[in-house]
Design an enzyme around this catalytic site. Structure first.
Site, mmCIF file in Angstrom:
data_model
loop_
_atom_site.group_PDB
_atom_site.id
_atom_site.type_symbol
_atom_site.label_atom_id
_atom_site.label_comp_id
_atom_site.label_asym_id
_atom_site.label_seq_id
_atom_site.Cartn_x
_atom_site.Cartn_y
_atom_site.Cartn_z
ATOM 1 C CB SER A 240 -4.304 7.007 -5.741
ATOM 2 O OG SER A 240 -3.856 5.702 -5.413
ATOM 3 C CD GLU A 261 -0.566 8.969 -17.901
ATOM 4 O OE1 GLU A 261 -1.019 10.022 -17.417
ATOM 5 O OE2 GLU A 261 0.124 8.929 -18.932
HETATM 6 P P1 NAD Z 1 -6.469 3.562 -6.955
HETATM 7 O O1 NAD Z 1 -5.046 3.959 -6.861
HETATM 8 O O2 NAD Z 1 -7.199 3.253 -5.714
HETATM 9 O O3 NAD Z 1 -6.588 2.242 -7.887
HETATM 10 C C1 NAD Z 1 -6.152 2.229 -9.226
HETATM 11 C C2 NAD Z 1 -5.809 0.818 -9.640
HETATM 12 O O4 NAD Z 1 -4.611 0.403 -8.977
HETATM 13 C C3 NAD Z 1 -6.862 -0.226 -9.277
HETATM 14 O O5 NAD Z 1 -6.949 -1.149 -10.338
HETATM 15 C C4 NAD Z 1 -6.292 -0.870 -8.025
HETATM 16 O O6 NAD Z 1 -6.742 -2.182 -7.808
HETATM 17 C C5 NAD Z 1 -4.808 -0.847 -8.328
HETATM 18 N N1 NAD Z 1 -3.907 -0.838 -7.164
HETATM 19 C C6 NAD Z 1 -4.086 -0.223 -5.972
HETATM 20 N N2 NAD Z 1 -2.996 -0.386 -5.197
HETATM 21 C C7 NAD Z 1 -2.100 -1.107 -5.915
HETATM 22 C C8 NAD Z 1 -0.780 -1.593 -5.659
HETATM 23 N N3 NAD Z 1 -0.158 -1.359 -4.490
HETATM 24 N N4 NAD Z 1 -0.148 -2.296 -6.632
HETATM 25 C C9 NAD Z 1 -0.753 -2.516 -7.822
HETATM 26 N N5 NAD Z 1 -2.006 -2.100 -8.107
HETATM 27 C C10 NAD Z 1 -2.673 -1.397 -7.164
HETATM 28 O O7 NAD Z 1 -7.209 4.715 -7.791
HETATM 29 P P2 NAD Z 1 -8.759 4.910 -8.095
HETATM 30 O O8 NAD Z 1 -9.456 5.353 -6.860
HETATM 31 O O9 NAD Z 1 -9.302 3.745 -8.859
HETATM 32 O O10 NAD Z 1 -8.694 6.136 -9.132
HETATM 33 C C11 NAD Z 1 -8.628 7.478 -8.778
HETATM 34 C C12 NAD Z 1 -7.216 8.001 -8.908
HETATM 35 O O11 NAD Z 1 -6.705 7.765 -10.224
HETATM 36 C C13 NAD Z 1 -7.137 9.512 -8.735
HETATM 37 O O12 NAD Z 1 -6.011 9.827 -7.967
HETATM 38 C C14 NAD Z 1 -6.973 10.031 -10.161
HETATM 39 O O13 NAD Z 1 -6.377 11.296 -10.257
HETATM 40 C C15 NAD Z 1 -6.143 8.953 -10.763
HETATM 41 N N6 NAD Z 1 -6.239 8.928 -12.211
HETATM 42 C C16 NAD Z 1 -5.197 9.420 -12.934
HETATM 43 C C17 NAD Z 1 -5.272 9.461 -14.311
HETATM 44 C C18 NAD Z 1 -4.150 10.022 -15.126
HETATM 45 O O14 NAD Z 1 -4.129 9.776 -16.330
HETATM 46 N N7 NAD Z 1 -3.207 10.750 -14.549
HETATM 47 C C19 NAD Z 1 -6.405 8.965 -14.975
HETATM 48 C C20 NAD Z 1 -7.451 8.453 -14.204
HETATM 49 C C21 NAD Z 1 -7.354 8.442 -12.820
#
Ligand code: NAD
Length: 509
Positions: A240, A261
């Site tokens: 995110s 990303e």
């Molecule tokens: P999320 O941000 O909740 O988690 C993603 C990852 O980040 C997890 O492994 C989580 O444990 C880790 N994380 C969370 N907070 C963190 C922090 N403060 N420091 C370090 N690591 C941290 O996302 P999600 O719900 O797993 O995935 C959905 C999101 O991902 C959507 O917004 C989607 O658009 C995005 N996404 C983007 C792409 C791209 O290529 N642009 C691809 C896939 C998903």
């Protein structure tokens, strides 16, 4: 439900979540993985403790000096073997992806195919890590630039592509001479354990040391260890925008490198010159595929007023045919959301659409009863909205499609398309060359991905993947994205007996 697959992939009922290759450690809290398909517990993973994390990093540091000394084409050979093994395991790993994440079996296998494709790409790349030669302004001098490995690459991944995103990063990083450390999403920990078993076997068969590919398990806290850690040269984080902002600040605070990303808010512009059959297929697949949980999912349709009613009616009719249910059953078009928290976000978003003045054209609902016991199945929604609504401006990771009307020329549609904070994927449906070219010009889409006559969703590994603005600016996968995984060095060699200075400066002694 997938016992055979779990056995083949080396997954037990309780798995250590920390690995440097063949060595696995387990001391931390238990993360239980439940399938959104049927709500059943699949297996558990023990998360990584801080002490274990440091052990992993020390092992990775040692491995980094050995791995970078191996010639790049030989590193490519290891990645080739990974691709070969993935070919064999495609249906098995694809099924685990589908069952743990909830996407359709076809999409699960498609994700493994992306892993295979990026391995193939990386094998070729291992003989093409080119720099430039540059003509020097000084006589008897030669200049060139070259690329060296960075060291440890930390890979933080999201739940929705639980295996492909690791492979996009790992295959490139490995041929570039880096070692990789993966922190998968805590929502799909088993997919990571499976991939680590696969690569660890290959590294072992080739007598390579521990630490070339490592996994640590945990939540945001474990991710923070990576972003704060000076020993991690590049942090590639997918997730995110909220997460990306936190990672960006932390990594920048130590002047490290990050590759981000993040979220999208992707639109398809439908002009009066669109092929409506293609438009409907592209829009419906883009909006409901993976239950709207792709970063490239179609969230907004910006439709010209002259064809608005026709497109709207066709979409509403198409949504009536969508079959929702077990994603492992090929008859279904749409599976579940990842968990009940995601269902709550979907429900809240629909309430906000109504509050903010949107009109619901296809009503949503949380499904219950036989086949929907996990509580994660929802109906896809279509709503008529205005682009400026707060809810439309943010990414809701669920199958909610917004219809927005435009009038006048395509430049008005482009202005609406660009008027959001995110900049990942965009598309235009038109057979008019002028409209298409304007959309692709510097006055057109401001996204990292801009398509003509295909939807926003999905991408091939040959192109660089990523987006602008709050999507983070990173590029992964194909084209020259590999350069982010290496450090560039400019070299000047003087093969004369004189020491002329640059810019003609004299320094006589
Ligand atoms: P999320 O941000 O909740 O988690 C993603 C990852 O980040 C997890 O492994 C989580 O444990 C880790 N994380 C969370 N907070 C963190 C922090 N403060 N420091 C370090 N690591 C941290 O996302 P999600 O719900 O797993 O995935 C959905 C999101 O991902 C959507 O917004 C989607 O658009 C995005 N996404 C983007 C792409 C791209 O290529 N642009 C691809 C896939 C998903």
């Amino acid at each position: 439900m997938i016992k055979k697959e779990l056995d083949l992939l080396g997954i037990k009922s309780e798995n250590p979540g920390t690995s440097t290759g063949t060595k696995w450690f387990a001391k931390g809290n238990k993360i239980t993985s439940f399938s959104p398909v049927d709500g059943k517990e699949i297996a558990a993973v023990l998360s990584t403790t801080r002490k274990e994390y440091d052990k992993v990093i020390e092992t990775a540091q040692k491995a980094a000096s050995a791995w970078k000394d191996i010639p790049a084409p030989k590193r490519g050979e290891i990645v080739r073997q990974l691709g070969e093994q993935l070919r064999i395991l495609k249906p098995t790993l694809g099924k685990l992806v589908s069952y743990e994440m909830g996407k359709s079996y076809q999409e699960g296998m498609g994700e493994v195919q992306e892993m295979i494709d990026i391995c193939d790409f990386a094998v070729g790349l291992s003989r093409q890590l080119y720099g430039n030669t540059i003509h020097s302004e000084r006589p008897g001098h030669r200049m060139y630039d070259q690329y060296h490995p960075l060291g440890i690459v930390g890979i933080i991944t999201a739940f929705n592509f639980p295996v492909a995103v690791w492979a996009w990063n790992a295959a490139l990083a490995l041929v570039c001479g880096d070692v990789v450390l993966w922190k998968p999403s805590e929502k799909t920990p088993l997919c990571a354990i499976a991939c680590q078993h696969i690569i660890a076997d290959i590294l072992k068969k080739n007598n390579l040391p521990e630490g070339i590919s490592s996994v640590v398990s945990g939540d945001a806290e474990t991710g923070k260890w990576i972003s704060e850690d000076k020993r991690v040269a590049l942090v590639s984080a997918t997730g995110s925008t909220r997460m990306g902002k936190a990672v960006a600040v932390t990594v920048a605070g130590r002047l490290g490198k990050s590759l981000l990303e993040l979220g999208g808010n992707n639109a398809i512009i439908v002009t009066p010159n669109a092929d409506l059959k293609m438009t409907i297929i592209g829009a419906v697949f883009g909006a409901v595929g993976t239950a709207g949980q792709r970063c490239t999912s179609t969230r907004r349709l910006i439709i010209h007023e002259d064809i608005y009613k026709k497109v709207k009616d066709a979409l509403v009719a198409a949504y009536k045919q969508i079959k929702i249910g077990d994603p492992l059953d090929v008859k279904n078009h749409m599976g579940p959301l990842i968990d009940t928290q995601a269902v709550d976000m979907y429900t809240e978003a629909i309430a906000k659409v109504k509050e903010q003045g949107g009109k619901i054209l296809v009503e949503g609902a949380v499904l219950s009863g036989k086949g929907y016991e996990s509580g994660c199945y929802v109906k896809p929604v279509i709503a008529e909205v205005e682009n400026h609504f707060d809810i439309v401006q943010s990414e809701t990771f669920a199958p909610i499609l917004y219809l927005i009307k435009y009038s006048g020329g395509v430049e008005n549609a482009i202005a609406l398309q660009n008027d959001v904070a995110q900049g990942l994927s965009s598309a235009i449906m038109t057979s008019n060359l002028r409209e298409a070219e304007l959309f692709l010009s510097n006055k057109g889409s401001d996204c990292g991905i801009a398509n003509v006559n295909i939807g926003t969703s999905g991408a091939e590994i040959g192109g660089a993947f990523g987006g602008e603005k709050e999507t983070g600016g990173g590029r992964e996968s194909g084209s020259d994205a590999w350069k982010l995984y290496m450090r560039r060095q400019t070299n000047t060699i003087n093969y004369t007996t004189e020491l002329p200075l640059a810019q003609g400066i004299r320094f006589d002694l």
